[in-house]
Design a protein around this motif. Structure first.
Motif, PDB file in Angstrom:
ATOM      1  N   TYR A  82      44.312  40.817  46.490  1.00 41.79           N
ATOM      2  CA  TYR A  82      42.909  40.667  46.874  1.00 41.79           C
ATOM      3  C   TYR A  82      42.567  41.600  48.040  1.00 41.79           C
ATOM      4  O   TYR A  82      41.553  42.314  48.002  1.00 41.79           O
ATOM      5  CB  TYR A  82      42.632  39.208  47.252  1.00 41.79           C
ATOM      6  N   GLU A  95      37.101  35.375  45.226  1.00 46.45           N
ATOM      7  CA  GLU A  95      38.188  35.422  46.204  1.00 46.45           C
ATOM      8  C   GLU A  95      39.319  34.506  45.739  1.00 46.45           C
ATOM      9  O   GLU A  95      39.095  33.618  44.901  1.00 46.45           O
ATOM     10  CB  GLU A  95      37.674  34.993  47.574  1.00 46.45           C
ATOM     11  N   THR A 109      42.672  35.501  41.904  1.00 49.15           N
ATOM     12  CA  THR A 109      41.542  36.284  42.398  1.00 49.15           C
ATOM     13  C   THR A 109      41.092  37.213  41.284  1.00 49.15           C
ATOM     14  O   THR A 109      41.921  37.667  40.476  1.00 49.15           O
ATOM     15  CB  THR A 109      41.911  37.087  43.663  1.00 49.15           C
TER      16      THR A 109
END
Length: 129
Positions: A82, A95, A109
């Motif tokens: 991420y 996220e 993610t």
């Protein structure tokens, strides 16, 4: 279950750089490169070193939505992917978090690669029942 997946991309070298950079925490690297009839073809692999993700020239310019999920060894690896995706300027779709609707140990993610594909890093923690 999946032996391999081939993606048509607008710029093979740019996509190769993106995938090997962003998914470095999952030990993704280039293991094969050759010139095919439409141009450069790149084979990417994980720790087993077998090319399972192939990148090749855009042959069909139509809409081809793809969702690709790469398995991470840990939640920390998902977080690292991420961070690298954000650093690379990728559009972040989600996220890292637990996706309990899939199962209680699904941590992932989601973001877009340079060609707009929905790509994911995911770690599964299976709980004994």
């Amino acid at each position: 279950m999946i032996d391999h997946l081939a993606l048509q991309v607008a710029d093979v070298a740019a996509s190769e750089a993106f995938y090997t950079r962003v998914f470095a925490p999952l030990d993704v690297r280039t293991v094969m490169r050759y010139d095919g009839p439409q141009g450069l073809v790149v084979g990417l692999a994980g720790p087993e070193r077998f090319p399972r993700l192939w990148l090749g020239a855009l042959v069909d310019g139509g809409v081809r939505p793809v969702h690709l999920a790469l398995q991470a060894h840990s939640r920390a690896d998902v977080d690292a992917v991420y961070a690298l995706a954000r650093e690379a300027g990728a559009e972040i779709l989600h996220e890292p978090r637990v996706w309990a609707e899939y199962h209680a140990g699904y941590y992932g993610t989601f973001f877009r690669d340079p060609d707009g594909n929905n790509v994911e890093a995911v770690h599964h923690t299976w709980h004994a029942s």
